[in-house]
Scaffold this active site. Structure first.
Site, PDB file in Angstrom:
ATOM      1  N   LYS A  22       0.683  -1.456  -0.589  1.00 10.12           N
ATOM      2  CA  LYS A  22       0.161   0.183  -0.037  1.00 10.12           C
ATOM      3  C   LYS A  22       0.746   0.903  -0.282  1.00 10.12           C
ATOM      4  O   LYS A  22       0.312   2.336  -1.262  1.00 10.12           O
ATOM      5  CB  LYS A  22      -0.989  -0.203   1.513  1.00 10.12           C
ATOM      6  CG  LYS A  22      -0.852   1.080   1.608  1.00 10.12           C
ATOM      7  CD  LYS A  22      -2.722   1.334   2.633  1.00 10.12           C
ATOM      8  CE  LYS A  22      -1.575   1.669   3.982  1.00 10.12           C
ATOM      9  NZ  LYS A  22      -1.616   2.757   4.536  1.00 10.12           N
ATOM     10  N   ASN A  23       2.165   1.079   0.702  1.00 15.00           N
ATOM     11  CA  ASN A  23       2.596   2.691   0.376  1.00 15.00           C
ATOM     12  C   ASN A  23       3.874   2.493  -0.240  1.00 15.00           C
ATOM     13  O   ASN A  23       4.533   3.791  -0.446  1.00 15.00           O
ATOM     14  CB  ASN A  23       3.687   2.099   2.158  1.00 15.00           C
ATOM     15  CG  ASN A  23       2.029   2.514   3.430  1.00 15.00           C
ATOM     16  OD1 ASN A  23       1.245   2.781   3.100  1.00 15.00           O
ATOM     17  ND2 ASN A  23       2.597   2.559   5.011  1.00 15.00           N
ATOM     18  N   CYS A 118      -4.611  12.505  12.455  1.00 14.16           N
ATOM     19  CA  CYS A 118      -5.374  11.177  12.695  1.00 14.16           C
ATOM     20  C   CYS A 118      -5.355  10.449  13.517  1.00 14.16           C
ATOM     21  O   CYS A 118      -4.695  11.553  14.162  1.00 14.16           O
ATOM     22  CB  CYS A 118      -4.718  10.535  11.870  1.00 14.16           C
ATOM     23  SG  CYS A 118      -3.653   9.863  11.806  1.00 14.16           S
ATOM     24  N   ARG A 123       0.501  14.764  12.517  1.00 10.75           N
ATOM     25  CA  ARG A 123       0.132  13.775  11.202  1.00 10.75           C
ATOM     26  C   ARG A 123       0.923  15.649  10.872  1.00 10.75           C
ATOM     27  O   ARG A 123       0.517  16.200   9.412  1.00 10.75           O
ATOM     28  CB  ARG A 123      -0.427  13.973  10.068  1.00 10.75           C
ATOM     29  CG  ARG A 123      -0.812  12.580  11.210  1.00 10.75           C
ATOM     30  CD  ARG A 123       0.053  11.300  11.096  1.00 10.75           C
ATOM     31  NE  ARG A 123       0.852  11.193  10.582  1.00 10.75           N
ATOM     32  CZ  ARG A 123       0.703   9.374   9.856  1.00 10.75           C
ATOM     33  NH1 ARG A 123      -0.746   9.115  10.121  1.00 10.75           N
ATOM     34  NH2 ARG A 123       0.932   9.208   8.631  1.00 10.75           N
ATOM     35  N   VAL A 166       9.157  10.268   5.569  1.00  8.36           N
ATOM     36  CA  VAL A 166       8.626   9.528   4.325  1.00  8.36           C
ATOM     37  C   VAL A 166       7.929  10.447   3.403  1.00  8.36           C
ATOM     38  O   VAL A 166       8.409  10.283   2.156  1.00  8.36           O
ATOM     39  CB  VAL A 166       8.038   8.532   4.864  1.00  8.36           C
ATOM     40  CG1 VAL A 166       7.611   7.424   3.292  1.00  8.36           C
ATOM     41  CG2 VAL A 166       8.520   7.068   5.610  1.00  8.36           C
ATOM     42  N   ASP A 307       5.406   0.886  12.647  1.00  9.35           N
ATOM     43  CA  ASP A 307       3.983   0.329  11.810  1.00  9.35           C
ATOM     44  C   ASP A 307       3.648  -1.312  12.038  1.00  9.35           C
ATOM     45  O   ASP A 307       2.989  -1.856  11.993  1.00  9.35           O
ATOM     46  CB  ASP A 307       3.952   0.434  10.323  1.00  9.35           C
ATOM     47  CG  ASP A 307       3.987   1.334   9.696  1.00  9.35           C
ATOM     48  OD1 ASP A 307       3.653   2.008   8.433  1.00  9.35           O
ATOM     49  OD2 ASP A 307       3.607   2.643  10.248  1.00  9.35           O
ATOM     50  N   ARG A 399      -8.313  -0.452   5.094  1.00  8.32           N
ATOM     51  CA  ARG A 399      -7.641   0.208   4.404  1.00  8.32           C
ATOM     52  C   ARG A 399      -6.538  -0.186   3.917  1.00  8.32           C
ATOM     53  O   ARG A 399      -5.892   0.978   2.705  1.00  8.32           O
ATOM     54  CB  ARG A 399      -7.577   1.338   4.761  1.00  8.32           C
ATOM     55  CG  ARG A 399      -8.589   2.502   5.593  1.00  8.32           C
ATOM     56  CD  ARG A 399      -7.978   3.846   6.861  1.00  8.32           C
ATOM     57  NE  ARG A 399      -6.965   4.154   5.375  1.00  8.32           N
ATOM     58  CZ  ARG A 399      -6.375   5.776   6.236  1.00  8.32           C
ATOM     59  NH1 ARG A 399      -7.011   5.758   7.971  1.00  8.32           N
ATOM     60  NH2 ARG A 399      -5.694   5.829   5.825  1.00  8.32           N
TER      61      ARG A 399
HETATM   62  C1  EPZ Z   1       4.601   6.953   5.867  1.00  7.48           C
HETATM   63  O1  EPZ Z   1       3.917   7.995   6.932  1.00  7.48           O
HETATM   64  C2  EPZ Z   1       3.613   5.344   6.043  1.00  7.48           C
HETATM   65  N1  EPZ Z   1       2.252   6.235   5.262  1.00  7.48           N
HETATM   66  C3  EPZ Z   1       2.962   5.936   7.722  1.00  7.48           C
HETATM   67  O2  EPZ Z   1       2.445   4.032   7.531  1.00  7.48           O
HETATM   68  C4  EPZ Z   1       4.693   5.299   8.301  1.00  7.48           C
HETATM   69  O3  EPZ Z   1       3.960   4.704   9.784  1.00  7.48           O
HETATM   70  C5  EPZ Z   1       5.708   6.309   7.979  1.00  7.48           C
HETATM   71  O4  EPZ Z   1       5.129   6.466   6.795  1.00  7.48           O
HETATM   72  C6  EPZ Z   1       6.806   6.188   9.375  1.00  7.48           C
HETATM   73  O5  EPZ Z   1       7.111   4.799   9.075  1.00  7.48           O
HETATM   74  C7  EPZ Z   1       2.329   6.163   4.246  1.00  7.48           C
HETATM   75  O6  EPZ Z   1       3.508   5.674   3.316  1.00  7.48           O
HETATM   76  C8  EPZ Z   1       1.093   6.166   2.938  1.00  7.48           C
HETATM   77  P1  EPZ Z   1       6.870  10.083   8.145  1.00  7.48           P
HETATM   78  P2  EPZ Z   1       4.325   9.342   6.524  1.00  7.48           P
HETATM   79  O7  EPZ Z   1       6.402  11.862   7.133  1.00  7.48           O
HETATM   80  O8  EPZ Z   1       5.146  10.011   6.067  1.00  7.48           O
HETATM   81  C9  EPZ Z   1       6.422  14.102  11.493  1.00  7.48           C
HETATM   82  C10 EPZ Z   1       0.308   3.023   7.994  1.00  7.48           C
HETATM   83  O9  EPZ Z   1       0.314   2.484   8.910  1.00  7.48           O
HETATM   84  N2  EPZ Z   1       6.828  14.806  10.447  1.00  7.48           N
HETATM   85  O10 EPZ Z   1       7.518   9.694   7.868  1.00  7.48           O
HETATM   86  O11 EPZ Z   1       3.165  10.557   6.985  1.00  7.48           O
HETATM   87  C11 EPZ Z   1       5.220  13.267  11.317  1.00  7.48           C
HETATM   88  O12 EPZ Z   1       4.196  14.069  12.532  1.00  7.48           O
HETATM   89  C12 EPZ Z   1       0.891   4.992   7.932  1.00  7.48           C
HETATM   90  O13 EPZ Z   1       1.067   2.340   6.733  1.00  7.48           O
HETATM   91  C13 EPZ Z   1       7.008  16.135  11.160  1.00  7.48           C
HETATM   92  O14 EPZ Z   1       6.726  16.519  11.593  1.00  7.48           O
HETATM   93  O15 EPZ Z   1       5.129   9.532   7.960  1.00  7.48           O
HETATM   94  C14 EPZ Z   1       6.383  11.510  12.589  1.00  7.48           C
HETATM   95  O16 EPZ Z   1       6.010  11.771  13.482  1.00  7.48           O
HETATM   96  C15 EPZ Z   1       0.817   5.136   9.768  1.00  7.48           C
HETATM   97  N3  EPZ Z   1       6.657  17.056   9.205  1.00  7.48           N
HETATM   98  C16 EPZ Z   1       7.230  11.574  12.168  1.00  7.48           C
HETATM   99  O17 EPZ Z   1       8.051  12.907  11.156  1.00  7.48           O
HETATM  100  C17 EPZ Z   1       6.759  16.585   7.978  1.00  7.48           C
HETATM  101  O18 EPZ Z   1       5.948  17.480   7.179  1.00  7.48           O
HETATM  102  C18 EPZ Z   1       7.447  10.429  10.379  1.00  7.48           C
HETATM  103  O19 EPZ Z   1       6.749  10.784   9.674  1.00  7.48           O
HETATM  104  C19 EPZ Z   1       5.808  15.384   7.880  1.00  7.48           C
HETATM  105  C20 EPZ Z   1       5.795  14.307   9.347  1.00  7.48           C
END
Ligand code: EPZ
Length: 418
Positions: A22-23, A118, A123, A166, A307, A399
């Site tokens: 999915k990701n 969420c 987020r 990510v 995850d 989802r």
């Molecule tokens: C991706 O989310 C995944 N989703 C998430 O999977 C996964 O948990 C996450 O990466 C971490 O591996 C998808 O790929 C669609 P991040 P993402 O930006 O990109 C903070 C699932 O269950 N942050 O790496 O949103 C954020 O709050 C989902 O499949 C900022 O502060 O994760 C978090 O604490 C859940 N500012 C940390 O960084 C930003 O602009 C990591 O978030 C962006 C993120």
């Protein structure tokens, strides 16, 4: 509202085929905006993918889904494009924010709803916007929308992310596709799903180099407008079933995976005492009687994935001793704990640390899912608990887990949806 009913303590035997990721699919779908004619294989038919497809159609792309073949065909023949990602589509599926980079780099403007928070956290998208501004985008936030434009197009820049993200890495990669000059991204996330996105962008003619946490994108003129791509396997689904097998497996093979990509998860399970046999594209888990406690923190790849944190926690309720899990990525990702404790687990949390006392006998209960990974941890708990577990709000599960009941039933689990 549908529910899942599970009769626990059924020992599982058989083979589970892992679906596409999915990701990896979500950012690759956002990248389809950049091209004209794409064929994607090994697509997981889960809710988030259909929501992303709906968003691409809203923007003006034509999408054909061939469910039996898990294939999508996407056409973007340049007809009326709507550079808008509305709140109703982005609020339920945060990855919708990834169309921002694609729309901006191709159409020089975009209006994308802020994803909003969420269950697992606020987020934010500040890191996404930081990168796009460094590439020359003018961005303002109005009425809950990101309004971005780059009248003269985006320009390459050296961008060092203050923290690893990510989504921000993916949005910057997409934005760099038509940027003038060279873009150097530093302190990037290096999840396998990002590598899959990069291999897809290279098929579209991008010139991308990857070393350590630095990604370099050079301007390229020979953009292809047609490409085929088979999406990688879902490493989180694979990890979930590895843990299910460690909990109640006699002998289970997890098939259609690349064990090299989930080395950390495999080594963690081995440290706990899970018996694992690795083959080229599958892993077999044998009945693992004595499980030992461990201490672990969730980390960006190649660390232990956030995850899989909820799923690992269920396994540790069956391990001898007191384990510790530190959730280092999200600020509120322990919602599964009160539900597990209602099933007899002995887990305390303070701030980012969960202390799991084991082994504890879990008993079936009526529980409620709150987010995608917390809900699957309740399924795992139901498999190992005495008697019957009823899980409510299983739309969270749908989802991200394709054919979950079918895959578990094929290994003799007693699980049904009502
Ligand atoms: C991706 O989310 C995944 N989703 C998430 O999977 C996964 O948990 C996450 O990466 C971490 O591996 C998808 O790929 C669609 P991040 P993402 O930006 O990109 C903070 C699932 O269950 N942050 O790496 O949103 C954020 O709050 C989902 O499949 C900022 O502060 O994760 C978090 O604490 C859940 N500012 C940390 O960084 C930003 O602009 C990591 O978030 C962006 C993120």
């Amino acid at each position: 509202m549908q529910k899942l009913i599970i009769k626990g303590k059924r020992y599982l035997n058989g083979k589970i085929l892992i679906s596409g990721s999915k990701n990896a699919t979500l950012p690759i779908l956002a990248a389809c905006i950049l091209s004209n004619n794409i064929k994607l294989q090994n697509i997981p038919l889960v809710k988030d993918i259909f929501t992303m497809v709906e968003l691409l159609e809203f923007i003006g792309l034509k999408v054909k889904i061939f469910k039996k073949q898990n294939t999508l065909e996407i056409l973007n023949n340049g007809n009326k494009i709507n550079t808008l990602a509305p709140y109703r589509l982005v609020k339920t599926m945060r990855a919708g924010v990834l169309v921002l980079g694609s729309l901006l780099t191709k159409y020089k403007k975009a209006k994308v709803s802020l994803p909003g928070g969420c269950a697992i956290g606020t987020r934010p998208v500040d890191l996404h916007l930081f990168a796009l501004k460094k590439m020359g985008a003018k961005i303002k936030i109005k009425n809950g929308y990101i309004i971005a434009e780059a009248k003269k197009g985006l320009r390459g820049s050296t961008i060092k992310f203050p923290s690893i993200s990510v989504g921000a890495t993916e949005n910057a990669l997409l934005a760099a596709f038509n940027a003038k000059g060279k873009t150097i991204l530093k302190n990037c996330a290096i999840e396998p799903e990002i590598r899959d996105l990069i291999s897809f962008l290279i098929k579209l003619g991008a010139n991308i180099k990857f070393s350590g946490r630095t990604i370099t994108i050079n301007e390229s003129i020979n953009k292809k407008l047609k490409a085929n791509h088979e999406v990688m396997f879902d490493r989180i689904e694979a990890g979930t079933y590895l843990i299910a097998s460690a909990l109640v497996g006699e002998r289970i093979t997890i098939d259609r995976i690349n064990p090299e990509i989930i080395k950390t998860e495999i080594n963690t399970l081995k440290k706990i005492g899970v018996k694992i046999k690795k083959d080229k594209s599958s892993i077999t888990i044998l009945n693992s009687k004595y499980l030992k406690k461990i201490n672990i923190s969730t980390k960006p790849y190649p660390g232990f994935p956030t995850d899989l944190q909820a799923q690992l926690m269920v396994l540790l309720t069956q391990a001898e001793g007191t384990s510790k899990i530190k959730e280092d990525i999200f600020e509120n990702r322990f919602m599964h704990v009160p539900e597990l404790n209602r099933m007899g687990a002995k887990i305390e949390t303070n701030n980012k640390i969960a202390i799991i006392n084991g082994p504890t006998k879990l008993t079936g209960a009526e529980v409620m899912a709150t987010d995608l990974r917390a809900s699957v941890s309740l399924v795992l708990a139901g498999l190992v608990a005495e008697n019957r577990t009823v899980i409510n709000r299983i739309y969270h599960l749908d989802r991200g887990y394709e054919l979950l009941e079918k895959k578990l039933k094929s290994c003799k689990a007693e699980i049904r949806r009502v």
